[in-house]
Design a protein around this motif. Structure first.
Motif, PDB file in Angstrom:
ATOM      1  N   ASP A   1       0.815  -1.308  -0.067  1.00 46.63           N
ATOM      2  CA  ASP A   1       0.172  -0.145  -0.081  1.00 46.63           C
ATOM      3  C   ASP A   1       0.853   1.343   0.032  1.00 46.63           C
ATOM      4  OD1 ASP A   1      -1.579   2.176   0.462  1.00 46.63           O
ATOM      5  OD2 ASP A   1      -3.066   0.834   1.805  1.00 46.63           O
ATOM      6  N   ALA A   2       0.939   2.026  -1.088  1.00 43.01           N
ATOM      7  CA  ALA A   2       1.626   3.193  -1.149  1.00 43.01           C
ATOM      8  C   ALA A   2       1.440   4.091  -0.226  1.00 43.01           C
ATOM      9  CB  ALA A   2       1.686   3.800  -2.643  1.00 43.01           C
ATOM     10  N   ASP A   3       0.245   4.076   0.321  1.00 44.19           N
ATOM     11  CA  ASP A   3      -0.307   5.091   1.226  1.00 44.19           C
ATOM     12  C   ASP A   3       0.546   5.118   2.685  1.00 44.19           C
ATOM     13  OD1 ASP A   3      -1.863   6.646  -0.431  1.00 44.19           O
ATOM     14  OD2 ASP A   3      -3.795   5.770   0.306  1.00 44.19           O
ATOM     15  N   VAL A   4       0.443   3.730   3.017  1.00 44.53           N
ATOM     16  CA  VAL A   4       1.103   3.260   4.246  1.00 44.53           C
ATOM     17  C   VAL A   4       2.621   3.586   4.153  1.00 44.53           C
ATOM     18  CG1 VAL A   4       1.766   1.399   5.801  1.00 44.53           C
ATOM     19  CG2 VAL A   4      -0.638   1.562   4.780  1.00 44.53           C
ATOM     20  N   LEU A   5       3.169   3.141   3.008  1.00 45.51           N
ATOM     21  CA  LEU A   5       4.604   3.409   2.888  1.00 45.51           C
ATOM     22  C   LEU A   5       4.752   4.971   2.769  1.00 45.51           C
ATOM     23  CD1 LEU A   5       5.425   0.753   0.054  1.00 45.51           C
ATOM     24  CD2 LEU A   5       6.060   0.631   2.447  1.00 45.51           C
ATOM     25  N   SER A   6       4.261   5.841   2.036  1.00 47.17           N
ATOM     26  CA  SER A   6       4.554   7.405   2.002  1.00 47.17           C
ATOM     27  C   SER A   6       4.205   7.660   3.460  1.00 47.17           C
ATOM     28  CB  SER A   6       3.539   7.807   0.997  1.00 47.17           C
ATOM     29  OG  SER A   6       2.241   7.889   1.209  1.00 47.17           O
ATOM     30  N   ALA A   7       3.470   7.370   4.111  1.00 47.22           N
ATOM     31  CA  ALA A   7       3.409   8.018   5.587  1.00 47.22           C
ATOM     32  C   ALA A   7       4.453   7.467   6.269  1.00 47.22           C
ATOM     33  CB  ALA A   7       2.124   7.500   6.211  1.00 47.22           C
ATOM     34  N   ARG A   8       4.864   6.418   6.191  1.00 54.10           N
ATOM     35  CA  ARG A   8       6.205   5.949   7.073  1.00 54.10           C
ATOM     36  C   ARG A   8       7.419   6.890   6.509  1.00 54.10           C
ATOM     37  NH1 ARG A   8       5.244  -0.413   6.917  1.00 54.10           N
ATOM     38  NH2 ARG A   8       3.409  -0.317   8.543  1.00 54.10           N
ATOM     39  N   SER A   9       7.399   7.147   5.254  1.00 50.70           N
ATOM     40  CA  SER A   9       8.516   7.582   4.686  1.00 50.70           C
ATOM     41  C   SER A   9       8.590   9.243   5.186  1.00 50.70           C
ATOM     42  CB  SER A   9       8.495   7.657   3.206  1.00 50.70           C
ATOM     43  OG  SER A   9       9.485   8.542   2.535  1.00 50.70           O
ATOM     44  N   LEU A  10       7.255   9.919   5.033  1.00 50.93           N
ATOM     45  CA  LEU A  10       7.081  11.197   5.375  1.00 50.93           C
ATOM     46  C   LEU A  10       7.591  11.486   6.760  1.00 50.93           C
ATOM     47  CD1 LEU A  10       6.374  14.038   4.145  1.00 50.93           C
ATOM     48  CD2 LEU A  10       4.025  13.608   5.095  1.00 50.93           C
ATOM     49  N   ARG A  11       7.190  10.663   7.525  1.00 51.85           N
ATOM     50  CA  ARG A  11       7.598  10.817   8.923  1.00 51.85           C
ATOM     51  C   ARG A  11       9.354  10.951   9.071  1.00 51.85           C
ATOM     52  NH1 ARG A  11       5.662   7.887  14.360  1.00 51.85           N
ATOM     53  NH2 ARG A  11       7.269   8.432  15.861  1.00 51.85           N
ATOM     54  N   ALA A  12       9.835   9.783   8.424  1.00 53.56           N
ATOM     55  CA  ALA A  12      11.337   9.625   8.732  1.00 53.56           C
ATOM     56  C   ALA A  12      11.954  11.051   7.876  1.00 53.56           C
ATOM     57  CB  ALA A  12      11.725   8.495   7.773  1.00 53.56           C
ATOM     58  N   PHE A  13      11.579  11.410   6.704  1.00 54.74           N
ATOM     59  CA  PHE A  13      11.836  12.598   5.956  1.00 54.74           C
ATOM     60  C   PHE A  13      11.677  13.948   7.025  1.00 54.74           C
ATOM     61  CE2 PHE A  13      10.566  16.328   3.247  1.00 54.74           C
ATOM     62  CZ  PHE A  13      11.461  16.215   2.325  1.00 54.74           C
ATOM     63  N   SER A  14      10.648  13.954   7.760  1.00 52.24           N
ATOM     64  CA  SER A  14      10.381  15.104   8.625  1.00 52.24           C
ATOM     65  C   SER A  14      11.398  15.206   9.638  1.00 52.24           C
ATOM     66  CB  SER A  14       8.951  15.245   8.941  1.00 52.24           C
ATOM     67  OG  SER A  14       8.563  14.016   9.813  1.00 52.24           O
TER      68      SER A  14
ATOM     69  N   ASP B   1       6.301  14.247  13.620  1.00 50.94           N
ATOM     70  CA  ASP B   1       5.332  13.084  13.543  1.00 50.94           C
ATOM     71  C   ASP B   1       4.972  12.940  12.050  1.00 50.94           C
ATOM     72  OD1 ASP B   1       3.599  15.418  13.288  1.00 50.94           O
ATOM     73  OD2 ASP B   1       2.416  15.009  14.954  1.00 50.94           O
ATOM     74  N   GLY B   2       5.301  13.481  10.900  1.00 51.74           N
ATOM     75  CA  GLY B   2       5.092  13.478   9.694  1.00 51.74           C
ATOM     76  C   GLY B   2       3.928  14.196   9.228  1.00 51.74           C
ATOM     77  N   HIS B   3       3.199  15.051  10.265  1.00 47.26           N
ATOM     78  CA  HIS B   3       2.163  15.784   9.944  1.00 47.26           C
ATOM     79  C   HIS B   3       2.638  17.096   9.320  1.00 47.26           C
ATOM     80  CE1 HIS B   3       0.050  12.830  12.445  1.00 47.26           C
ATOM     81  NE2 HIS B   3      -1.075  13.290  11.679  1.00 47.26           N
ATOM     82  N   GLY B   4       1.539  18.029   8.524  1.00 50.55           N
ATOM     83  CA  GLY B   4       2.320  19.260   7.833  1.00 50.55           C
ATOM     84  C   GLY B   4       2.226  19.201   6.433  1.00 50.55           C
ATOM     85  N   ARG B   5       2.909  19.817   5.604  1.00 50.00           N
ATOM     86  CA  ARG B   5       3.078  19.949   4.374  1.00 50.00           C
ATOM     87  C   ARG B   5       4.464  20.157   3.749  1.00 50.00           C
ATOM     88  NH1 ARG B   5       2.158  25.240   2.841  1.00 50.00           N
ATOM     89  NH2 ARG B   5       1.133  26.408   4.264  1.00 50.00           N
ATOM     90  N   VAL B   6       4.737  19.618   2.594  1.00 47.16           N
ATOM     91  CA  VAL B   6       6.105  19.794   2.166  1.00 47.16           C
ATOM     92  C   VAL B   6       6.051  21.062   1.436  1.00 47.16           C
ATOM     93  CG1 VAL B   6       7.890  19.214   0.358  1.00 47.16           C
ATOM     94  CG2 VAL B   6       6.653  17.260   2.200  1.00 47.16           C
ATOM     95  N   TYR B   7       5.005  21.253   0.728  1.00 43.69           N
ATOM     96  CA  TYR B   7       4.858  22.657  -0.285  1.00 43.69           C
ATOM     97  C   TYR B   7       4.649  23.879   0.809  1.00 43.69           C
ATOM     98  CZ  TYR B   7      -0.280  23.060   0.013  1.00 43.69           C
ATOM     99  OH  TYR B   7      -1.790  22.937   0.464  1.00 43.69           O
ATOM    100  N   ARG B   8       5.685  25.072   0.335  1.00 43.32           N
ATOM    101  CA  ARG B   8       5.898  25.909   1.075  1.00 43.32           C
ATOM    102  C   ARG B   8       6.411  26.987   0.281  1.00 43.32           C
ATOM    103  NH1 ARG B   8       9.473  22.451   1.679  1.00 43.32           N
ATOM    104  NH2 ARG B   8      11.714  23.059   2.418  1.00 43.32           N
ATOM    105  N   VAL B   9       6.511  28.425   1.027  1.00 43.77           N
ATOM    106  CA  VAL B   9       7.273  29.510   0.026  1.00 43.77           C
ATOM    107  C   VAL B   9       8.282  29.912   1.093  1.00 43.77           C
ATOM    108  CG1 VAL B   9       5.604  31.018   0.836  1.00 43.77           C
ATOM    109  CG2 VAL B   9       7.232  31.564  -1.081  1.00 43.77           C
ATOM    110  N   VAL B  10       9.814  29.908   0.754  1.00 48.71           N
ATOM    111  CA  VAL B  10      10.695  30.478   1.664  1.00 48.71           C
ATOM    112  C   VAL B  10      11.033  31.940   1.090  1.00 48.71           C
ATOM    113  CG1 VAL B  10      13.178  30.259   2.402  1.00 48.71           C
ATOM    114  CG2 VAL B  10      11.412  27.986   2.161  1.00 48.71           C
ATOM    115  N   HIS B  11      10.939  32.788   1.965  1.00 49.91           N
ATOM    116  CA  HIS B  11      10.823  34.068   1.561  1.00 49.91           C
ATOM    117  C   HIS B  11      12.565  34.419   1.797  1.00 49.91           C
ATOM    118  CE1 HIS B  11       6.896  34.711   1.114  1.00 49.91           C
ATOM    119  NE2 HIS B  11       6.631  34.242   2.095  1.00 49.91           N
TER     120      HIS B  11
END
Length: 524
Positions: free
Chosen positions: A276-289, A300-310
């Protein structure tokens, strides 16, 4: 105009500070891959330090401990740390794989910040390990300071890992010596689906030898394996030295999870027990974060990757996420596609933030190219383009909506940067060559890989009228870093004229292509 060689007191000071900081970095041993809950001695930070998402007054400092520890950051104007300011950070524990981030705020704009991280025994604050030092420069508050940054992506792909005989990830040393203000990593920071073996035989009979770890011996499925994949790269001393000197803006792409993944996908891959890619992606996003300092993500892997850095008045960096919100890969011939590759909410955010931006240059960091036809199997497509040169269809409809908005809202200074395809190129898009004409001309530049296999070029899709004045790619698939030089891109913004110069470079620093763009224009 900013000179190609850089220079200036601030950059020289930065190099000296990095030398002091890197001297404190000890190569992590493979045995400390999973810290024990309780160990004798003082806490250690052999994985180095990082800083991310720097602005005119703030930055995020990252560290990893080898045991439970309280993170303390000290900052100062000089490397002597006279009159240092202290910042108390979190207690690092097993819940975040002993990683942590401390947010710095109220920093002076356009200044060199020296920092060091102390790890203290949570039960005895007097027991601290050796400090690990780094340095970074805050974004300028005034318009007249030059800005330089690099971008690239694709690290440890196709089984090409850290090879000590090759010098490790030596492209990071090439970039560090050019003294960028920050580095934009455009995705594929790891290859969770590509195990690293101890050696690979090259076509000419030579042997490529990899540093290996237990977690990288198989595809990543568990949270521990994803953490191990991110941790693997920090075994390279070039990367740790780079991280101690150059702050990052980081995004992700498919190989943080699995090649060409999308939400809702069930993997057809016999190497996986969890499909299940959704299960794998949630685990990866937590490690990524946990392993990158990103302001919009939590450990904890919550939040979002997309953002603007000024990054001061000259530059805003719009970081996209073309993974979490996309629709399924398909032939891409839909006449109505509101989900697209960004999702409806992210597209609304991007249009709104581009319209609000007052920066001279608005760099759109895209983890996938726009007009390059990236296939997924025999009939489906992975990126935006699908090879039909006619009117926009499928995910192209979202891009058309965005480009139309940029034109009609008179948004100046947009520039697209990407990686993904494992070669370097420049594309110019213009309505007079296009099937869809309601947009202003723009440039897209491609770089990479950092340390992965090189691949042949893919085709251009004519919908948005691209032409390709520069292309450098291998003539066969999966050429090793020993056979094909790796690539990075460099952006210089001149504080006097506002001109932006793009240089596509290869490992060793050789310039392959250059283009200078003028400020204040809707199209180029």
């Amino acid at each position: 105009m900013a000179q190609e060689s850089g220079g200036g007191f601030g950059r020289r000071s930065l190099l000296r500070g990095a030398a002091v900081g890197s001297a404190a970095l000890a190569l992590p041993t493979l045995s400390c891959a999973a810290p024990a809950q309780a160990r004798s001695g003082r806490p250690g930070a052999g994985w180095g330090v990082q800083v991310g998402d720097v602005t005119t007054s703030s930055g995020l400092v990252w560290v990893r401990s080898d045991r439970p520890a309280r993170m303390v950051v000290q900052t100062a104007a000089t490397e002597s740390f006279r009159n240092a300011r202290s910042w108390t950070g979190p207690v690092l524990g097993a819940g975040t794989d002993f990683t942590g981030v401390t947010s710095l705020h109220g920093l002076p704009a356009g200044e060199q910040i020296h920092y060091r991280v102390l790890l203290a025994d949570p039960d005895d604050p007097r027991r601290t390990g050796e400090p690990v030092a780094g340095t970074f420069r805050t974004a300028p508050e005034g318009r007249h300071a030059d800005v330089r940054f690099h971008w690239s992506g694709d690290l440890a792909g196709q089984g090409w890992g850290i090879n000590p005989d090759h010098g490790g990830y030596r492209i990071y040393e090439d970039m560090r010596r050019r003294n960028p203000d920050f580095f934009l990593c455009s995705g594929d920071n790891i290859y969770a689906d590509n195990p690293i073996t101890d050696k690979v035989t090259l076509p000419d009979g030579r042997i490529w030898r990899n540093v290996t770890t237990e977690e990288k011996a198989k595809v990543a499925e568990t949270l521990a394996e994803f953490r191990g994949a991110f941790r693997y790269n920090l075994l390279d001393d070039n990367l740790r030295r780079f991280n101690a000197q150059v702050p990052t803006i980081t995004q992700w792409d498919d190989h943080e999870v699995h090649n060409n993944w999308y939400p809702g996908q069930l993997l057809d891959d016999d190497r996986y027990t969890e499909k299940d890619a959704d299960v794998l992606s949630a685990r990866s996003l937590r490690a990524f974060s946990e392993y990158f300092p990103i302001r919009t993500l939590r450990p904890d892997g919550h939040g979002r990757v997309y953002r603007v850095v000024h990054y001061g008045p000259l530059l805003d960096v719009f970081v996209l996420d073309m993974r979490r919100y996309r629709d399924a890969n398909s032939p891409g011939r839909q006449t109505d596609d509101t989900q697209g590759i960004l999702g409806a909410a992210q597209l609304r955010w991007l249009k709104r933030e581009l319209s609000r931006s007052q920066a001279v240059w608005k760099v759109i960091a895209s983890d996938m190219p726009l007009g390059l036809v990236v296939p997924d199997g025999k009939t489906n497509f992975e990126a935006v383009a699908q090879g039909d040169p006619g009117a926009p269809l499928g995910r192209e409809l979202q891009l058309a909506e965005l480009l139309r908005h940029i034109k009609h809202d008179r948004i100046t200074g947009t520039l697209w940067l990407t990686t993904d395809v494992h070669y370097t190129s420049a594309q110019h898009y213009a309505p007079e060559r296009a099937a869809f004409k309601d947009f202003e001309p723009f440039w897209e530049f491609v770089s990479g890989p950092l340390n992965a296999g090189g691949f042949q070029p893919v085709k251009l899709d004519g919908t948005f009228g691209p032409e390709q004045p520069f292309l450098k790619a291998p003539d066969r698939a999966n050429t090793s870093p020993a056979e094909s030089p790796q690539n990075f891109g460099e952006i210089d913004i001149d504080g006097g004229s506002g001109e932006l110069t793009v240089r596509l470079r290869q490992e060793g620093g050789r310039m392959l292509f250059s283009k200078t763009l003028q400020p204040g224009r809707v199209g180029q």
